[in-house]
Design a protein around this motif. Structure first.
Motif, PDB file in Angstrom:
ATOM      1  N   PHE A  84      23.844  66.568 -65.301  1.00 31.63           N
ATOM      2  CA  PHE A  84      23.393  66.105 -64.126  1.00 31.63           C
ATOM      3  C   PHE A  84      23.738  67.207 -62.478  1.00 31.63           C
ATOM      4  N   ASN A  85      22.536  67.588 -61.815  1.00 31.33           N
ATOM      5  CA  ASN A  85      23.287  68.333 -60.216  1.00 31.33           C
ATOM      6  C   ASN A  85      22.482  67.512 -59.082  1.00 31.33           C
ATOM      7  N   ASN A  86      23.065  67.221 -58.543  1.00 36.99           N
ATOM      8  CA  ASN A  86      23.006  67.160 -57.684  1.00 36.99           C
ATOM      9  C   ASN A  86      21.667  65.051 -57.451  1.00 36.99           C
ATOM     10  N   GLU A  87      22.691  64.539 -57.927  1.00 39.87           N
ATOM     11  CA  GLU A  87      22.054  63.097 -57.719  1.00 39.87           C
ATOM     12  C   GLU A  87      22.521  62.195 -57.123  1.00 39.87           C
ATOM     13  N   GLN A  88      21.215  61.807 -56.794  1.00 36.50           N
ATOM     14  CA  GLN A  88      20.474  60.992 -55.365  1.00 36.50           C
ATOM     15  C   GLN A  88      20.228  58.623 -55.579  1.00 36.50           C
ATOM     16  N   THR A  89      20.813  58.265 -55.570  1.00 38.77           N
ATOM     17  CA  THR A  89      20.074  56.785 -56.139  1.00 38.77           C
ATOM     18  C   THR A  89      20.688  56.031 -54.169  1.00 38.77           C
ATOM     19  N   ASN A  90      19.379  55.691 -53.505  1.00 37.10           N
ATOM     20  CA  ASN A  90      19.008  54.778 -52.694  1.00 37.10           C
ATOM     21  C   ASN A  90      18.410  53.459 -52.858  1.00 37.10           C
ATOM     22  N   ARG A  91      18.591  53.019 -52.342  1.00 40.67           N
ATOM     23  CA  ARG A  91      17.843  51.447 -51.846  1.00 40.67           C
ATOM     24  C   ARG A  91      17.169  50.867 -50.072  1.00 40.67           C
ATOM     25  N   GLU A 116      12.665  49.469 -51.616  1.00 43.06           N
ATOM     26  CA  GLU A 116      12.851  49.983 -53.088  1.00 43.06           C
ATOM     27  C   GLU A 116      13.935  50.358 -53.397  1.00 43.06           C
ATOM     28  N   THR A 117      13.823  50.952 -54.297  1.00 42.61           N
ATOM     29  CA  THR A 117      15.306  51.649 -55.200  1.00 42.61           C
ATOM     30  C   THR A 117      14.555  52.734 -55.817  1.00 42.61           C
ATOM     31  N   SER A 118      15.232  53.740 -55.581  1.00 39.20           N
ATOM     32  CA  SER A 118      14.912  55.227 -55.641  1.00 39.20           C
ATOM     33  C   SER A 118      16.056  56.067 -56.009  1.00 39.20           C
ATOM     34  N   THR A 119      15.812  57.168 -56.733  1.00 37.35           N
ATOM     35  CA  THR A 119      17.012  57.626 -58.113  1.00 37.35           C
ATOM     36  C   THR A 119      15.596  59.479 -58.239  1.00 37.35           C
ATOM     37  N   VAL A 120      16.953  60.415 -57.822  1.00 37.52           N
ATOM     38  CA  VAL A 120      16.524  61.254 -58.186  1.00 37.52           C
ATOM     39  C   VAL A 120      17.268  62.177 -58.511  1.00 37.52           C
ATOM     40  N   VAL A 121      17.217  63.448 -59.706  1.00 31.46           N
ATOM     41  CA  VAL A 121      18.399  63.975 -60.382  1.00 31.46           C
ATOM     42  C   VAL A 121      17.476  65.287 -60.077  1.00 31.46           C
ATOM     43  N   GLU A 122      18.658  66.285 -60.180  1.00 30.82           N
ATOM     44  CA  GLU A 122      18.429  67.965 -60.882  1.00 30.82           C
ATOM     45  C   GLU A 122      18.509  67.809 -62.219  1.00 30.82           C
ATOM     46  N   VAL A 123      17.986  68.125 -63.217  1.00 34.83           N
ATOM     47  CA  VAL A 123      18.389  68.336 -65.102  1.00 34.83           C
ATOM     48  C   VAL A 123      18.977  69.243 -65.231  1.00 34.83           C
ATOM     49  N   THR A 124      20.010  69.926 -65.836  1.00 34.89           N
ATOM     50  CA  THR A 124      19.961  71.076 -66.506  1.00 34.89           C
ATOM     51  C   THR A 124      20.238  70.847 -68.391  1.00 34.89           C
TER      52      THR A 124
END
Length: 151
Positions: A84-91, A116-124
């Protein structure tokens, strides 16, 4: 009378669906009110994966969903490992709706705030496991065998 029965059934279904966490297999769309997965390939070996869950979907569940989706994508693309590169989780509080009526000087109504709960990741995807012990690398097959999409 039939109209009231149909309205009651529709409201009942909406309430039942709203009480559950957003399911794993949900694709983000207008019909899911913006909840679910959205994936985009950003390089030959990299993807951006985002998942937005409803009020009943917590941070741990969104991260688990994203981890599993990353493993599925990397396996399909032939990568036995991924990071994972640049992982972000928000509520976040995202909406307030309500209705009100006024009689003389008094305003009657109600409103709610959704979260809302959101997670965004960049995966390599990785063909080989790096020798660097400080890097966090996941084994695709291990994740697929040991992480469940059940909440």
């Amino acid at each position: 009378m039939k109209q009231y029965r149909n309205l009651f059934i529709g409201v009942l279904l909406a309430v039942m669906l709203a009480a559950c966490a957003t399911p794993y297999d949900t694709e983000k769309s207008f019909w899911t009110f913006g909840k679910g997965f959205e994936t985009m390939q950003i390089a030959p070996d990299s993807w951006q994966i985002s998942f937005v869950g409803n009020t009943n979907t917590d941070r741990a569940l969104t991260r688990k969903y994203v981890m599993l989706k990353a493993a599925e994508i990397c396996q399909k693309a032939g990568y036995p490992y991924f990071s994972f590169n640049n992982e972000q989780t928000n509520r976040d509080s995202v909406a307030q709706y309500g209705a009100g009526t006024t009689t003389t000087d008094i305003l009657w109504g109600s409103s709610t705030i959704d979260k809302e709960t959101s997670t965004v990741v960049e995966v390599t995807g990785l063909k080989n496991k790096p020798n660097d012990p400080s890097s966090r690398v996941y084994n695709t097959n291990y994740i697929l065998e040991h992480v469940s999409s059940q909440s």
